[in-house]
Design an enzyme around this catalytic site. Sequence first.
Site, PDB file in Angstrom:
ATOM      1  N   THR A 200       0.732  -0.890   0.201  1.00 45.24           N
ATOM      2  CA  THR A 200      -0.117   0.082   0.079  1.00 45.24           C
ATOM      3  C   THR A 200       1.009   1.511  -0.368  1.00 45.24           C
ATOM      4  O   THR A 200       2.096   0.872   0.265  1.00 45.24           O
ATOM      5  CB  THR A 200      -1.191  -0.027   1.317  1.00 45.24           C
ATOM      6  OG1 THR A 200      -1.636  -1.042   0.966  1.00 45.24           O
ATOM      7  CG2 THR A 200      -1.633   1.190   1.701  1.00 45.24           C
ATOM      8  N   ARG A 228     -15.167  -6.270  -0.005  1.00 44.91           N
ATOM      9  CA  ARG A 228     -14.143  -6.107   1.214  1.00 44.91           C
ATOM     10  C   ARG A 228     -13.469  -5.073   0.900  1.00 44.91           C
ATOM     11  O   ARG A 228     -12.900  -4.849  -0.443  1.00 44.91           O
ATOM     12  CB  ARG A 228     -12.580  -7.248   1.081  1.00 44.91           C
ATOM     13  CG  ARG A 228     -12.039  -6.984   2.867  1.00 44.91           C
ATOM     14  CD  ARG A 228     -10.394  -6.416   2.550  1.00 44.91           C
ATOM     15  NE  ARG A 228     -10.173  -6.385   3.456  1.00 44.91           N
ATOM     16  CZ  ARG A 228      -9.039  -5.433   3.306  1.00 44.91           C
ATOM     17  NH1 ARG A 228      -8.543  -4.551   2.534  1.00 44.91           N
ATOM     18  NH2 ARG A 228      -8.051  -5.000   4.685  1.00 44.91           N
ATOM     19  N   VAL A 229     -13.564  -4.092   2.006  1.00 44.10           N
ATOM     20  CA  VAL A 229     -12.811  -2.584   2.207  1.00 44.10           C
ATOM     21  C   VAL A 229     -11.758  -2.494   3.063  1.00 44.10           C
ATOM     22  O   VAL A 229     -12.395  -2.561   4.417  1.00 44.10           O
ATOM     23  CB  VAL A 229     -14.004  -1.938   1.516  1.00 44.10           C
ATOM     24  CG1 VAL A 229     -12.913  -0.374   1.603  1.00 44.10           C
ATOM     25  CG2 VAL A 229     -14.666  -1.598   0.271  1.00 44.10           C
ATOM     26  N   GLY A 230     -11.315  -2.389   2.893  1.00 42.26           N
ATOM     27  CA  GLY A 230     -10.056  -1.498   4.363  1.00 42.26           C
ATOM     28  C   GLY A 230      -9.234  -0.948   4.219  1.00 42.26           C
ATOM     29  O   GLY A 230     -10.621   0.448   4.688  1.00 42.26           O
ATOM     30  N   ASP A 231      -9.363  -0.471   5.678  1.00 46.31           N
ATOM     31  CA  ASP A 231      -8.976   0.910   5.594  1.00 46.31           C
ATOM     32  C   ASP A 231      -8.631   2.096   4.849  1.00 46.31           C
ATOM     33  O   ASP A 231      -8.801   3.518   5.142  1.00 46.31           O
ATOM     34  CB  ASP A 231      -7.454   1.026   7.361  1.00 46.31           C
ATOM     35  CG  ASP A 231      -6.726   0.685   6.948  1.00 46.31           C
ATOM     36  OD1 ASP A 231      -6.288  -0.299   5.415  1.00 46.31           O
ATOM     37  OD2 ASP A 231      -5.357   1.516   6.855  1.00 46.31           O
ATOM     38  N   THR A 251      -0.991   1.455   7.017  1.00 49.14           N
ATOM     39  CA  THR A 251      -0.794   0.502   6.184  1.00 49.14           C
ATOM     40  C   THR A 251      -0.272  -0.697   6.640  1.00 49.14           C
ATOM     41  O   THR A 251      -0.099  -0.626   7.768  1.00 49.14           O
ATOM     42  CB  THR A 251       0.307   0.739   4.882  1.00 49.14           C
ATOM     43  OG1 THR A 251       0.721  -0.560   4.718  1.00 49.14           O
ATOM     44  CG2 THR A 251       1.643   0.812   5.443  1.00 49.14           C
ATOM     45  N   GLY A 252      -1.059  -2.053   6.784  1.00 54.91           N
ATOM     46  CA  GLY A 252      -0.861  -2.546   7.810  1.00 54.91           C
ATOM     47  C   GLY A 252      -2.417  -3.093   7.062  1.00 54.91           C
ATOM     48  O   GLY A 252      -3.083  -3.695   6.533  1.00 54.91           O
ATOM     49  N   GLY A 254      -6.059  -3.750   7.816  1.00 53.01           N
ATOM     50  CA  GLY A 254      -6.792  -3.260   7.642  1.00 53.01           C
ATOM     51  C   GLY A 254      -7.625  -2.711   8.199  1.00 53.01           C
ATOM     52  O   GLY A 254      -8.350  -2.191   9.059  1.00 53.01           O
TER      53      GLY A 254
HETATM   54  N1  ASP Z   1      -4.249  -1.769   4.587  1.00 48.21           N
HETATM   55  C1  ASP Z   1      -4.834  -2.291   3.793  1.00 48.21           C
HETATM   56  C2  ASP Z   1      -5.860  -2.984   3.635  1.00 48.21           C
HETATM   57  O1  ASP Z   1      -5.872  -3.150   4.512  1.00 48.21           O
HETATM   58  C3  ASP Z   1      -3.765  -2.768   2.903  1.00 48.21           C
HETATM   59  C4  ASP Z   1      -1.568  -2.310   2.708  1.00 48.21           C
HETATM   60  O2  ASP Z   1      -1.528  -1.602   3.749  1.00 48.21           O
HETATM   61  O3  ASP Z   1      -1.023  -3.081   2.768  1.00 48.21           O
HETATM   62  O4  ASP Z   1      -6.169  -2.985   2.636  1.00 48.21           O
END
Ligand code: ASP
Length: 334
Positions: A200, A228-231, A251-252, A254
Amino acid sequence: MKTILSLFLVLALAASAAEKPFGLVLHGGAGVIERSSLSAEREAEYRAKLTEARDAGYAILERGGAALDAVIAVVTILEDSPLFNAGKGAVFTADGTCELDASVMDGRTQAAGAVAGVKHIKNPITLARSVMEKSGHVMLIGDGAERFAQQEGFTLVPNEYFQTEHRRQQLERAKKNAAAKKTAVLDREDHATRIARYGTVGCVALDRQGNLAAGTSTGGMSNKRFGRVGDAPIIGAGTYAHNATCAVSATGWGEFFIRVGVARDIAAQLEYRGTPLKTAAATTIAKVGALGGDGGVICIDKDGNIALPFNTAGMYRGYRVSTGAVGVEIFGDK
Ligand code: ASP
């Protein structure tokens, strides 16, 4: 004597105004990034791209440009690179497509824009900006976001534009792992999924006018399922900026970042308690860890202090601040 003193005062004031700090921090994702798993060539490619994006953004700030413009420029460069999980090179969904999320926030006005689940937008961060500036809404998703994009004159690209062989192989590995465990749910121990997660991209910036901005863009997590939707596109979770405090991009994993409300949680500590940026960012990442999540954040505050904590093995990151801090780092030990 009096005239000399006031002249001195005027000069001192002018100097301090000219010296108002500005700068930026960027990330290219956090995750299982170990020296042993990254060849020297690949590492050099990452460092070069992070440096290119960092310096392009810094040049905008240096010539008096807006934090928001620097953030968009940096994120666009990273989206265009297949190295990162955003734009070209995004991870695959379980259905074998790429679905992209992005958001941006202007700390000057607290205006924000986001898109989620878009499949044909070459640079989702620029669409997020258009949502912020022209749609009258904060977040648009899927087909609706793409209809808005067409209305705004964006050229749509085929989904294949984003797809790379490297990410397809990551999807296959993630699927095999999930099948072996008889679970479709993303698993903390699933190494392939964890490796596939990084990439990300995001940027936070402070300009010479004292304005802050933040932006984040992602393909999400490999093997993600049905909508699915992340953060990353969630204001207050993956992205936040307010001139009174700081700008944050995350990032991480989500799901955990949404549950903690990571980006706003960091800003709130500055706002309510006057907590120093580094302490606030570390406290919030510890909350993510306590729930079982992992990842990192990049932050810059209104005084030009920066913080880049993560609880993964590594995080692709770069920074440059007018007060002197400059670097590009990947691993936990730089
Ligand atoms: N945070 C992002 C998500 O969960 C993924 C990422 O940071 O690599 O969609």
